[in-house]
Design a protein around this motif. Structure first.
Motif, PDB file in Angstrom:
ATOM      1  N   VAL A  45     -14.866  26.115   7.395  1.00 25.09           N
ATOM      2  CA  VAL A  45     -13.582  26.982   6.478  1.00 25.09           C
ATOM      3  C   VAL A  45     -13.591  27.715   7.475  1.00 25.09           C
ATOM      4  O   VAL A  45     -12.664  27.531   6.774  1.00 25.09           O
ATOM      5  N   LEU A  46     -14.224  28.001   8.524  1.00 21.34           N
ATOM      6  CA  LEU A  46     -13.018  28.722   9.581  1.00 21.34           C
ATOM      7  C   LEU A  46     -11.715  28.186   9.732  1.00 21.34           C
ATOM      8  O   LEU A  46     -10.681  28.765   9.696  1.00 21.34           O
ATOM      9  N   TYR A  47     -12.096  26.944  10.100  1.00 21.56           N
ATOM     10  CA  TYR A  47     -10.845  25.820  10.637  1.00 21.56           C
ATOM     11  C   TYR A  47      -9.115  25.760   9.125  1.00 21.56           C
ATOM     12  O   TYR A  47      -8.690  25.718   9.825  1.00 21.56           O
ATOM     13  N   ARG A  48     -10.501  25.603   8.483  1.00 21.11           N
ATOM     14  CA  ARG A  48      -9.597  25.291   6.953  1.00 21.11           C
ATOM     15  C   ARG A  48      -8.695  26.685   6.350  1.00 21.11           C
ATOM     16  O   ARG A  48      -7.452  26.745   5.818  1.00 21.11           O
ATOM     17  N   HIS A  49      -9.426  28.287   6.640  1.00 19.11           N
ATOM     18  CA  HIS A  49      -8.318  29.050   6.423  1.00 19.11           C
ATOM     19  C   HIS A  49      -7.100  29.436   8.104  1.00 19.11           C
ATOM     20  O   HIS A  49      -6.188  30.265   7.578  1.00 19.11           O
ATOM     21  N   PHE A  50      -8.055  28.928   9.124  1.00 18.21           N
ATOM     22  CA  PHE A  50      -6.992  29.820   9.710  1.00 18.21           C
ATOM     23  C   PHE A  50      -7.440  28.614  11.004  1.00 18.21           C
ATOM     24  O   PHE A  50      -8.184  28.430  11.513  1.00 18.21           O
ATOM     25  N   PRO A  51      -7.011  27.696  11.579  1.00 18.49           N
ATOM     26  CA  PRO A  51      -6.381  26.648  12.431  1.00 18.49           C
ATOM     27  C   PRO A  51      -6.297  26.524  13.666  1.00 18.49           C
ATOM     28  O   PRO A  51      -6.137  25.597  14.942  1.00 18.49           O
ATOM     29  N   THR A  52      -5.644  28.061  14.300  1.00 13.74           N
ATOM     30  CA  THR A  52      -6.151  28.258  15.153  1.00 13.74           C
ATOM     31  C   THR A  52      -6.373  29.437  15.657  1.00 13.74           C
ATOM     32  O   THR A  52      -6.351  30.124  14.645  1.00 13.74           O
ATOM     33  N   ARG A  53      -7.246  29.608  16.817  1.00 13.63           N
ATOM     34  CA  ARG A  53      -6.673  31.251  17.736  1.00 13.63           C
ATOM     35  C   ARG A  53      -5.853  32.271  16.730  1.00 13.63           C
ATOM     36  O   ARG A  53      -5.840  33.512  16.135  1.00 13.63           O
ATOM     37  N   GLU A  54      -4.340  32.064  16.917  1.00 13.45           N
ATOM     38  CA  GLU A  54      -3.610  33.004  17.096  1.00 13.45           C
ATOM     39  C   GLU A  54      -3.444  33.350  15.301  1.00 13.45           C
ATOM     40  O   GLU A  54      -3.175  34.254  15.098  1.00 13.45           O
ATOM     41  N   SER A  55      -3.859  31.855  14.496  1.00 14.79           N
ATOM     42  CA  SER A  55      -3.411  32.391  13.086  1.00 14.79           C
ATOM     43  C   SER A  55      -4.972  33.657  12.803  1.00 14.79           C
ATOM     44  O   SER A  55      -4.541  34.351  11.829  1.00 14.79           O
ATOM     45  N   ILE A  56      -6.213  33.547  13.179  1.00 15.52           N
ATOM     46  CA  ILE A  56      -7.036  34.701  12.578  1.00 15.52           C
ATOM     47  C   ILE A  56      -6.859  35.905  13.404  1.00 15.52           C
ATOM     48  O   ILE A  56      -6.880  36.948  12.598  1.00 15.52           O
ATOM     49  N   ALA A  57      -6.138  35.585  14.315  1.00 15.54           N
ATOM     50  CA  ALA A  57      -6.185  37.315  15.193  1.00 15.54           C
ATOM     51  C   ALA A  57      -4.658  37.581  14.296  1.00 15.54           C
ATOM     52  O   ALA A  57      -4.633  39.003  14.527  1.00 15.54           O
ATOM     53  N   LEU A  58      -3.794  36.809  13.847  1.00 11.09           N
ATOM     54  CA  LEU A  58      -2.508  37.321  13.123  1.00 11.09           C
ATOM     55  C   LEU A  58      -3.067  37.569  11.838  1.00 11.09           C
ATOM     56  O   LEU A  58      -2.961  39.187  11.253  1.00 11.09           O
ATOM     57  N   ALA A  59      -4.782  37.624  11.115  1.00 10.51           N
ATOM     58  CA  ALA A  59      -4.838  38.006   9.867  1.00 10.51           C
ATOM     59  C   ALA A  59      -5.371  38.908  10.289  1.00 10.51           C
ATOM     60  O   ALA A  59      -5.075  40.511   9.675  1.00 10.51           O
TER      61      ALA A  59
END
Length: 190
Positions: free
Chosen positions: A51-65
């Motif tokens: 689920v995490l990777y479906r929403h945020f495929p990279t560390r940067e993408s979740i940090a960006l959110a």
């Protein structure tokens, strides 16, 4: 016996899962730093790594959110026409003290993701607009530019990336007080 897994609620759970992941990332990054295993974020959000990777495929993408949410909070404060640059900076310093993801995004040199630069430029533009209005400059010296303010915030961010999360708030307050003196100067001596 292992605890039963929660039932899969399908696509209708996606918005709630995304929000839970962002909340968890903010908390986990703040407590453990930006390099924490992403599985810790998934666990804290109560979802699987898929689920995490479906929403945020990279560390940067979740940090960006997380960064987007932080900038949104700053923009909401700055939208009040009575808000000075000092008020905006109080919010930014508090966010720096609380969020390692926010700290990491203020120095996006480790990534080539243009989205991070776009969000960071929103912050710079916001500070510039406040400084351009003489009534919104707050206590900033007349010669202080947006580049000066951004440099001071970046210096604080650099210090906080190397600060243990348990003392980050104290260090942020002390360091910002020193930097603020340079931005404000001794107004009585003028």
């Amino acid at each position: 016996m292992a605890a039963p897994r929660p039932a899969n609620r399908g696509p209708k759970a996606a918005p709630g899962n995304r929000a839970a992941l962002i909340r968890a990332a903010r908390m986990v990054f703040a407590e453990n730093g930006f390099d924490v295993p992403l599985s810790s974020i998934a666990r804290a959000a109560g979802v699987g790594q898929g689920v995490l990777y479906r929403h945020f495929p990279t560390r940067e993408s979740i940090a960006l959110a997380v960064f987007e949410e932080n900038i949104g909070e700053v923009e909401a404060i700055a939208a009040d026409p009575e808000t000075t640059v000092d008020h905006v900076l109080e919010v930014i310093v508090a966010q720096l003290a609380a969020s390692a993801a926010f700290v990491a995004m203020l120095d996006p040199t480790g990534t080539d993701d243009p989205r991070i630069f776009d969000v960071a430029s929103r912050l710079v533009d916001l500070i510039s607009r406040k400084l351009e209005d003489p009534d919104r400059r707050g206590a900033m010296r007349a010669e202080v530019t947006s580049s000066d303010v951004v440099m001071a915030v970046a210096m604080l961010a650099a210090i906080l990336t190397k600060t243990d999360p348990s003392s980050r708030a104290d260090v942020a307050g002390r360091a910002w007080s020193l930097l603020e003196r340079g931005l404000h100067g001794d107004r009585d001596a003028r």
